[in-house]
Motif scaffolding. Sequence first.
Motif, PDB file in Angstrom:
ATOM      1  N   GLU A   1       0.872  -1.175   0.000  1.00 16.75           N
ATOM      2  CA  GLU A   1       0.000   0.000   0.000  1.00 16.75           C
ATOM      3  C   GLU A   1       0.905   1.219   0.000  1.00 16.75           C
ATOM      4  OE1 GLU A   1      -3.761   2.086   2.335  1.00 16.75           O
ATOM      5  OE2 GLU A   1      -2.973   0.187   3.086  1.00 16.75           O
TER       6      GLU A   1
ATOM      7  N   THR B   1      -0.223   6.664  -2.742  1.00 15.96           N
ATOM      8  CA  THR B   1      -1.002   6.919  -3.957  1.00 15.96           C
ATOM      9  C   THR B   1      -1.819   5.719  -4.442  1.00 15.96           C
ATOM     10  OG1 THR B   1       0.890   6.340  -5.349  1.00 15.96           O
ATOM     11  CG2 THR B   1       0.609   8.679  -4.768  1.00 15.96           C
ATOM     12  N   LYS B   2      -1.597   4.522  -3.870  1.00 14.70           N
ATOM     13  CA  LYS B   2      -2.325   3.327  -4.317  1.00 14.70           C
ATOM     14  C   LYS B   2      -2.862   2.567  -3.107  1.00 14.70           C
ATOM     15  CE  LYS B   2       0.322   2.772  -8.522  1.00 14.70           C
ATOM     16  NZ  LYS B   2       1.243   1.961  -9.279  1.00 14.70           N
TER      17      LYS B   2
ATOM     18  N   SER C   1      -7.563  -6.581  -4.409  1.00 10.82           N
ATOM     19  CA  SER C   1      -7.460  -5.134  -4.349  1.00 10.82           C
ATOM     20  C   SER C   1      -8.479  -4.652  -3.319  1.00 10.82           C
ATOM     21  CB  SER C   1      -7.731  -4.520  -5.722  1.00 10.82           C
ATOM     22  OG  SER C   1      -7.565  -3.128  -5.683  1.00 10.82           O
TER      23      SER C   1
END
Length: 186
Positions: A60, A63-64, A158
Motif C-alpha cells: 500500500e 497513492t495506491k 485489491s
Amino acid sequence: MSKSQHWTLGFWDVAKKADFWQELAKKINAEFKIFTTVSKDLNRLQLTFVYDNAQVKFTESDTKPLFVECNFNRNMPHVWFEISQSDFIDKIMSLLSKHKIKSRNKKFNQSYIVKANDNDSVIEIINNQNIAETILRENIMFIGAEPVKNGAYRLQLSINRNINNFQQLEAVYNLTIRLIDILNGK
C-alpha cells in the motif's frame, strides 16, 4: 480514524499505518519494509511472506490502495475467476456473461459479480460464510486468480483504503490464507 485524517488531495499518509503493519509482520513472521522516495514525500508499505508454496506480498502506498499478490510457483488447475464490486452497468453486463456465478448470500450477490471457468472452487469461496462476510465487511474491491507464464498461478486482491487498524489488516491476511488453502485443495 476518519477519512479526513488520511485523505489530502489524492494522497493518503500510509506511514500512519506502519505500526499495525509491523505488528502483523511480527505475528505471522513476515518481512516488513517501508520504502520512501528520495524526496521523502511518498511512502510505500510492503509485507512479504511465503505460505504453502505461495509467495505473498501486501503493498500500500500514499497513492495506491492495499493490494495483495500471491504467486504460486507450481502448476495449478487452469482455474480463473473474478469477484468484483458491481455497479448498475456491471449488473446489466453480467446478464450477458456466460461465466456468471451466484452465491447463496443475497447481500453478496447485490454487491459483487462473480465470473469463473470452474464453478466448484469459486462456489466454495463465495458460499463460505466467513469469506463472504469478510469481503463485504472490508469492502474488497476485487479478487481474481488466473494461470500465468510457465505454469505459475497468481491470486490478486485489491482493497479499498478502509484498512485502518490491525484487526482489519489481519482480516485481509486471514482471507488471503483461506483463499490460498482453497486453491490448494485444502
